[in-house]
Each structure stands twice: as C-alpha cells, then as structure tokens.
Design an enzyme around this catalytic site. Structure first.
Site, short mmCIF file in Angstrom:
data_model
loop_
_atom_site.label_atom_id
_atom_site.label_comp_id
_atom_site.label_asym_id
_atom_site.label_seq_id
_atom_site.Cartn_x
_atom_site.Cartn_y
_atom_site.Cartn_z
N ASP A 1 0.80 -1.24 0.00
CA ASP A 1 -0.06 -0.14 -0.05
C ASP A 1 0.84 1.37 -0.01
OD1 ASP A 1 0.97 -0.70 2.75
OD2 ASP A 1 -0.82 0.19 3.52
N ARG B 1 5.64 4.32 6.03
CA ARG B 1 5.15 3.90 7.55
C ARG B 1 5.27 2.61 7.94
NH1 ARG B 1 -0.71 5.73 5.78
NH2 ARG B 1 -1.66 3.78 5.27
N ASP B 2 4.76 1.99 9.39
CA ASP B 2 4.82 0.90 9.63
C ASP B 2 3.64 -0.05 9.16
OD1 ASP B 2 3.21 2.63 10.96
OD2 ASP B 2 3.46 1.42 13.07
N GLU B 3 3.66 -0.02 7.69
CA GLU B 3 2.48 -0.70 6.97
C GLU B 3 3.15 -1.64 6.11
OE1 GLU B 3 -1.03 1.34 7.21
OE2 GLU B 3 -2.05 -0.22 6.24
N ASP C 1 -6.07 -2.52 -2.83
CA ASP C 1 -5.00 -1.50 -3.55
C ASP C 1 -4.48 -2.31 -4.72
OD1 ASP C 1 -5.35 -1.15 -0.51
OD2 ASP C 1 -3.83 0.40 -0.79
N TRP D 1 -11.47 -5.88 -1.86
CA TRP D 1 -10.33 -6.39 -1.30
C TRP D 1 -10.11 -7.80 -1.77
CZ3 TRP D 1 -11.57 -1.71 -0.02
CH2 TRP D 1 -10.78 -0.69 0.29
N GLU E 1 -1.83 9.20 -0.90
CA GLU E 1 -2.91 8.21 -0.39
C GLU E 1 -4.30 8.67 -0.24
OE1 GLU E 1 -2.42 7.15 3.79
OE2 GLU E 1 -3.42 5.31 3.73
N HIS F 1 1.03 5.90 -2.37
CA HIS F 1 0.04 5.02 -2.37
C HIS F 1 -0.40 5.14 -3.76
CE1 HIS F 1 -1.00 3.73 1.65
NE2 HIS F 1 -2.10 3.45 1.24
C1 RAM Z 1 -4.88 1.28 4.87
C2 RAM Z 1 -3.86 0.79 3.86
C3 RAM Z 1 -4.50 0.16 2.41
C4 RAM Z 1 -5.98 0.06 2.46
C5 RAM Z 1 -6.54 -0.26 3.81
C6 RAM Z 1 -8.05 -0.41 3.86
O1 RAM Z 1 -4.16 1.15 6.14
O2 RAM Z 1 -2.89 1.74 3.63
O3 RAM Z 1 -4.18 1.26 1.44
O4 RAM Z 1 -6.39 -0.98 1.59
O5 RAM Z 1 -6.15 0.82 4.76
#
Ligand code: RAM
Length: 878
Positions: free
Chosen positions: A462, A466-468, A475, A539, A742, A763
C-alpha cells in the site's frame, strides 16, 4: 530482414535458472517489417546439451512443424524434466507464404531441486543476543576445496528471513531475497550459477542474514511474526569435468558471527558500525577462529517453491537536486523525487564518528522533516566511521520512502556528491510509455509510475514509508490493470496470487492483506465483525480480478486454471454470505478514502459480488468450462436483478447517490439500458454539482473515467482529469507532488497535513486512472477475444485540453503504438503500429476519414488490420 525469431523466453524469463515448473512454456517474438505478417507454423527443438542443439539433435523434444500462429505459452511436451536438468532450445517460424526463418539463437533454462529430499543442508543461523531488542545481522561462512576443473557449479539458496550470498569476496544475487511470502506456508528458493566464481583450490562461501519479513518488524503488528531470528539454507552443487559431483551445504560445520550490522530492520532502519567490519570474511584464508558454531534449526514444514517473483534490484541512482544547512547544523537534501530505496553515503572522518541519514517524504512548514506520518517506522540509518580515508555506506536489509534526507553529524562540509539515492523495486521491466502535450498530465503519468516503482517490492504494498508496507489486496486489484500497462508484472502478480491463495480462509474468503502479516496470529480475521474482515468488498475480489487481468494482458490461461477452484470458492462464499444475493453491510472499508461521499457498504459489496461472478463466468469460458460460464453468468444476472430491486429507483437513482455507486453499477453491468442512461446523467450531475470535481475513493476512482467515457461523457472525463481545484489529481501536482498520495486531502491549502496516523504520500491506488489513459485516452485496449494482445483494439479518444498523445505498449507479441495529434481547427491525425503476428481493430474518431492516404468510405470508421504502421486522418469538427 523479412522474417526473424527473437526474444526467446521460458516462463516469461530469458534463460531462467532453477525452475520447478515441470511443463514450462515457451515464448518468442517475430520480427518483420512487413505488413500483415502472420506466422503459419513453428518448430521447437530442445536438447540436453548446446552441442546437440547445434546439430539439431533434439534429444529432449522436437515439437515437429506445428501449423499455428501461436508464439506465447507453448507448453513443453518433451521428456520429463529432471532435477537440475539443463535444457537448450531454439525455435524457427514460418511466415504466411511458408518461408522459414533461420533458427533463433540458442536459449536455455535449468530446473532446480525438484524433490524436498534433495535438499541436504540444514537451516543455520546465530543464537540471539540476550536482552537485545534489535538483533545484529548474522554472518555465516564456510571454506571448501575445489579439487579439479569444474564443469558447473550451481547454488540453491533461501532463508527464513533475508540473505545476501557471498562467494570468494563477491556479493552474488539480488536484494531482499527470498522475498515476502507467508513463511508458515512457503518460502521461495533462488538458484545461482557460480561456475565463473569458483576456482581450483580454496574457496569461501557465506551469507549475511537479515530479519526481513520473517522476524523483523512487518506492518503495525510488530516483529517476530513468523520466527524469532533468521535462518539460511544453501546447497552448492559442484559438477567436475570428470563427472564427479560434490555438494557444499549449510550444516553445523559452518561458522557464525556478528559483524558490523548492529541491526537492520525494514521498518526501523539500520545501524552499521564500520569498526566491526569483518574484512575478508567472504574470502578463503580468513581466520574465523573467533567465530561460533551456528545455531541449527530443526527443520521447516513449509513448501520450498522455486522463486516466482522477479528479483528486487537497485533500478536507478538519483542525485539530489539541492542541499540546505539547517540552524541545528544538519543538512537537508531534496532528491527532487519521492522515491523508495535508500541513500548511499560518502564520508571521511575520525574513527567512531556517527553520521545519521534520516528520511522523509515531505517537509514541515518550518522546513524540517515531516516525520509524523511514519508512525513507528524510523527511517534512519546510522553509520559509525572506521576512520580510514573515504568510506562508503549503504544499508542492507531496510528501505525507506522519501524525497528528503537529513544528514546529521556529518564531519565536514557535505555537498551534492555526498549522497546518492538508490531506487529499489522488483525488477518488472517497463512496458508502457505515455506522453501528452500537457505538462501536468505528464507529471501525473510520472507520479503513477513512481507510485508503482515505490510499492512493487516483492509484493504490491500500500505504501513504502510508515509501519505498514503490506500487500493490501484492494489496492492491488484496483491498480493491477494500470500496473500491467506500465511494467511487465506477469510473474510479479503470479507470485502474489500464491500469497492470496496461502491466505484464503477455509470458508473461501480472500483476505484483505496477503501475505499474512500477523493477522492470523493476532486473530485479526476471527470475526466477521472485525474491522479487518477476510471478505471485504473490493479487497477479497482481488482473487478474481488479478488472474483475469493477467489473462487479458498476457493471455495466460494457466493462471486461471491453477486458481480456478479458489475463485469458485470465493464466489460461492459470497453467495452463501448474502441474503437473497444482497451482501450485508458489515465490516467494509467501503469506498475507502472517498471525499465527502459515503457509499453504503451493502451497495458497494453487492456490486463487487456481481463483478466477481461476472469475471468468474468469463474465466470459466476462457478455460473451457462451459457449464460454469453459464452458471456464473446467470448468477451475475440474478445479482444485478437483486441490486436493482433493492437499491435502484425508477428514476435511476441508486442508494447512496455517490459517484461510486453509479460508476460501479455502470461498469459492473448492473443496469438496464434505460437505467444506464439515467445513471450517467445522475453521475454527471453529481460531478457538476461539486464544481466539476470527483468524490470517489479507492474503489470508485478506477472506474470513474471509464464509466463516463463509455457513457458518452468523454468531456466530463477530461474535465476531471485536468481539474486543478481540490479534490483532484492535479491539485496534488499543483502543490509539487511527485507520487500519488494516499488521500485527496493528504495536504491542502485550507487544512495543511491530514491526520498523521494515516497520511502516506506514496500510495498508488488513486493512480488507477493510468488505466484510463492507456485504454481510452491513447486507446490501446486488450481484445478479450484474443487475449495477451494477440489482437488489440486501438480506439483513441481525443479530448479536453490535449493536443497530442504518444503511447506505446510492449506486449508479449511486440510493441503497439498509438499516437495522435489534434489541431485547433479539428484536424486529427493518428499513427498506429501493430507488431508482427498480431492484429488490431482500429477505430478512428471523427468524419472524413483518410486511411493511409486513401479516403475511407462514408460511414466507415473501423479497420481490421494486420501488423504494420498506419496513418489515419480525420476531422473532429463535425
Ligand atoms: C490502509 C492501507 C490500505 C488500505 C487499507 C484499507 O491502512 O494503507 O491502503 O487498503 O487501509
């Protein structure tokens, strides 16, 4: 010359090593300048040695002369392929007149270790240091003797964690191997040809291990998701000229130590203490007397799969465009581009000096780094000098998303040569190019492509900062089509489908992230009412949309067949979990990050349910499952009926009234002809009432301009494309964006930065408009009747403020081009190129059409064409 075969590939790759596909597929391209060039037949020879192939002795397989125009996915049907087998192949092709090409050059591929029992080594690592939060990166090594002339030496390697392979003082291979998978289920293995790097006598092999996704920090659920520390597995098979064979494998006889990498975590950055360097550790003769015995892991229950994803590489080096000294005496660099990777530092100074490189995407109003949006990700690398002249440093197992770099503690006066940026991503070669007459549209195109480059790192993430950095399926699916124009993502997404399958729930639900990133351990999918539900609309549907996209763009039917049952389980799950075909409104992200337009969950989820059913019907058709084709087409029809009954009123208004509900209903074919017209009007009215602005989030945005264009409102589509007021694509560009944000409101003049808890500036989801630019604006469209661009539909749509578009797409068959210009007086010119052994339906807009200098018949605007370059002219002024 007239007729040539080029670009031979196996499984989409040139001369691949270590495959485990027992029926690999061949690809080649035809080069011919002639118009209407069509292959009438081919013949493939496969031999076990290059010499035999040279003599046309096909001891593995001779396809014979096959009457066919096929040049992709031709399945190997020869002798069974053995572990480590090496096969050489060539192909020849006949043109329409029956004239043969020369044989292609000789290509090859090798097989890997096909049976688990053939892996002889043990998984080795290094015991953890007590009470240390971030562990040092282990080094492991082994010396061995080569006792004669080597015919071939191949290493098979992988890690639970990450590894960098070293042989005789040289780093071999790529970055972040073996890539991100659900390690509880599988890990990918890599094969390396080490023949050139070994010598008679003493040799050394070793690896540096990183925590990576296995034991380091992943996403926001912390570290140790799969294990506590990394382990390495290697098997180096040496074949001597006299036929003798020998293996060097990881085992208790290796040595392990910690070295200069104090820690290296993907999310938390790296510290490298050059004073601890183990100079010469990867060469023979190094004294490892002080090293420990490695820690040997009992075993591994997951699958070992030959690597499918493309390798991760440094793709480009970027020079900073400016440097500024801060009041604190630090220096802030601007790389001129929001990018993903890391910086390489050049420094001279006293031993023990610590230099820090801090990375951020944006600057605060006071000019300092904007770090708030990183959450717990510490995008900092620290380098401690050894003090021996010029030192160069780049990190090993971490990456950052950044445009700005702050240099802290630098000894002396840095300049623009002190650092360079390394752009790092999965090596998915560029296939698309788009250029228009409009600088802002060109910037948008660039931002979309940088969004892809920043987020296609082993899995489609995504965001990269960040911590993701997780493989969010929503996405990925909304961007998949754009991605597949921009770059060759055939294997990248084939691998990602395995990640999705590995995560698929027993119920049939596809999850919202893949690979699993602690979701299971943390019971994130336990309940449907959970925020992170396994079946979020838009998703989970990625499990159907992505294979379909690969089929359209690459003509791959195997991906459809392989995952067919999984897709059926998904659609059946949706049906079981709906009430009279209406999906419930629980746990949805909805039209994520839409702007002042809340799409009701049940409307969105029912629309996506219908879409998955529709695609499944087509997929069934594509692999010859006639009954299912019918069955799921009926299901789609039934869902559409239910959708209209429940959500659509007679005047064509759809519950929620958002742009997204109209767009999805239109694109997913949920409306009658009459309702379509009304829906388009409501959609256009909503856009107009917002001052010609969009309101769509992640799921609506990808279909917005296509829906408008298909609905006869190309004018509105162009208005939205070039709208500069908030919210719009151009708004971010006006404010200096070099990637896709994003959120539409990531930063606004009226509010400044959005909430730092979720505010990525890289994003790709909102960049799914790239698909419209290729398919509609330039008009290079895949023809589903001849997928993989065996045939294309070229239908450019000039409009808006654009006066020209230059586009090309490098398909498996070769490069298509569509370039147009539009003069202020309405004179339209189109240049189309169709590659050899391909064809296209070209639809020319306007009237008074001239095709290749010949006036077309009145009313004729569509042309069925074979390969070649064609020029069209027409008038768009009525
Ligand atoms: C966020 C992510 C991502 C998205 C979800 C629902 O945390 O960055 O882009 O698919 O949420």
């Amino acid at each position: 010359m007239g007729w040539q075969v080029t670009d031979g590939k196996v499984e989409y790759m040139t001369n691949p090593l270590g495959l485990d596909e027992k029926s690999p597929r061949f690809f080649w391209r035809i080069r011919s300048d002639e118009r209407n060039a069509v292959q009438s037949a081919y013949r493939i020879l496969v031999a076990s040695t290059a010499e035999a192939l040279g003599r046309d002795e096909a001891d593995m397989w001779d396809s014979g002369k096959v009457a066919s125009d096929r040049t992709t996915h031709v399945v190997y049907e020869g002798k069974p392929l053995q572990s480590e087998g090496r096969s050489y192949w060539k192909v020849r092709s006949w043109n329409g007149e029956g004239a043969a090409s020369d044989w292609s050059e000789a290509y090859f591929w090798t097989m890997g270790l096909l049976a688990r029992s053939e892996w002889k080594g043990a998984w080795i690592g290094r015991r953890a240091e007590p009470n240390v939060e971030l562990q040092p990166s282990p080094y492991v090594r082994k010396e061995f003797e080569v006792k004669g002339t080597i015919r071939r030496a191949t290493a098979y390697a992988t890690a639970l964690g990450l590894y960098e392979l070293h042989v005789n003082g040289r780093r071999i291979g790529d970055r972040f191997a073996p890539g991100f998978t659900d390690y509880d289920k599988r890990v990918q293995t890599q094969a390396y040809d080490l023949t050139p790097w070994l010598t008679e006598g003493a040799n050394a092999v070793g690896a540096v291990l990183g925590d990576g996704w296995y034991s380091g920090t992943v996403g926001f659920l912390g570290n140790h998701l799969y294990g506590e520390r990394p382990f390495f597995l290697l098997q180096l098979n040496i074949e001597y000229a006299d036929g003798l064979r020998e293996s060097v494998v990881t085992d208790a006889g290796w040595r392990a130590a910690k070295g200069p990498i104090v820690y290296s975590d993907m999310i938390k950055g790296e510290t490298f203490d050059a004073r601890l360097e183990l100079t010469g550790w990867d060469r023979p003769g190094y004294d490892d007397g002080g090293w420990e015995r490695p820690d040997v892991r009992a075993g591994y229950n997951g699958l070992l799969t030959a690597t499918i994803e493309p390798p991760i590489r440094v793709a480009e080096t970027m020079k900073p465009i400016s440097i500024r000294r801060t009041e604190q005496g630090t220096y802030i660099y601007d790389m001129g581009q929001n990018m993903v990777g890391w910086t390489e530092l050049r420094v001279r100074g006293a031993r023990g000096t610590k230099v820090t490189l801090s990375h951020a995407e944006m600057l605060n109003p006071d000019g300092s780094l904007y770090l708030d949006n990183l959450r717990v990700a510490v995008q900092q690398d620290h380098y401690i000098l050894k003090g021996e002249g010029e030192e160069r440093y780049e990190p090993s197992f971490t990456f950052h998303g950044f445009r700005y770099v702050e240099l802290i503690g630098f000894p002396g006066e840095p300049d623009l040569e002190t650092i360079v940026g390394k752009v790092v991503h999965s090596d998915t070669p560029k296939t698309g190019s788009l250029r228009t007459s409009d600088a802002m549209v060109n910037q948008l195109i660039s931002n979309i492509s940088w969004g892809q480059r920043g987020n296609f790192l082993s899995v489609p993430t995504d965001c990269p900062q960040r911590d993701e950095r997780l493989g969010w399926t929503g996405d990925a699916q909304i961007f998949a089509r754009t991605a597949s124009y921009n770059m060759d993502v055939s294997r990248f997404f084939a691998k990602y489908m395995l990640d999705m399958i590995d995560c698929q729930q027993p119920s049939g639900a596809f999850t919202d992230v893949a690979p699993d990133a602690g979701w299971i351990r943390h019971k994130m999918w336990n309940t449907r009412l959970n925020w992170f539900a396994p079946d979020n609309a838009g998703w989970g549907d990625a499990g159907v949309v992505i294979p379909w996209t690969l089929y359209l763009m690459y003509g791959d039917t195997r991906i459809l067949a392989t995952h067919y049952e999984a897709m059926v389980r998904w659609v059946d799950y949706l049906r079981t979990n709906s009430a009279e075909l209406i999906r419930p409104d629980y746990a949805n992200y909805g039209d994520w990050l839409s702007i002042e337009a809340d799409t009701p969950n049940e409307v969105l989820a029912t629309a996506y349910f219908a879409y998955s059913a529709k695609l499944l019907s087509r997929i069934a058709g594509a692999i010859g499952r006639k009954e299912d084709e019918e069955k799921y087409a009926c299901l789609h029809g039934d869902i559409a009926d239910a959708f209209r009954r429940e959500f659509v009123s007679e005047d064509g208004r759809i519950r929620g009234g958002t742009q997204t509900v109209y767009v999805l209903a239109l694109q997913f074919e949920l409306l009658t002809e009459e309702l379509r017209k009304l829906a388009i009007r409501h959609l256009a009215d909503d856009i107009a009432s917002r001052g010609d602005r969009l309101s769509t989030g992640f799921l609506g945005v990808g279909y917005l301009l296509p829906a408008l264009t298909d609905g006869g409102r190309l004018d509105v589509a162009y208005d939205l494309l070039t709208q500069e007021e908030f919210p719009s694509w151009m708004y971010s560009i006006k404010h200096g964006a070099t990637t896709i944000w994003e959120r539409w409101d990531g930063w606004t003049e009226h509010n400044g930065f959005q909430t730092p808890s979720m505010n990525s500036f890289n994003h790709y989801s909102l960049g799914s408009v790239g698909e419209w630019m290729y398919r509609y604006m330039a008009g290079i469209e895949a023809d589903p009747a001849a997928p993989g661009f065996r045939r294309a539909i070229i239908q450019p749509r000039p409009g808006g403020r654009l006066s020209s578009v230059d586009a090309s797409f490098d398909s498996l068959h070769g490069t298509y081009e569509s370039s147009w210009t539009l003069e202020p007086d309405g004179a339209f010119k189109l240049r189309v190129r169709i590659p050899a052994n391909a064809s296209a339906t070209v639809r020319v807009p306007g009237s008074r059409i001239v095709a290749d200098g010949q006036a077309a018949e009145e009313g004729v605007a569509s042309f069925e064409l074979g390969s070649g370059t064609y020029l069209f002219e027409s008038r768009l002024d009525g």
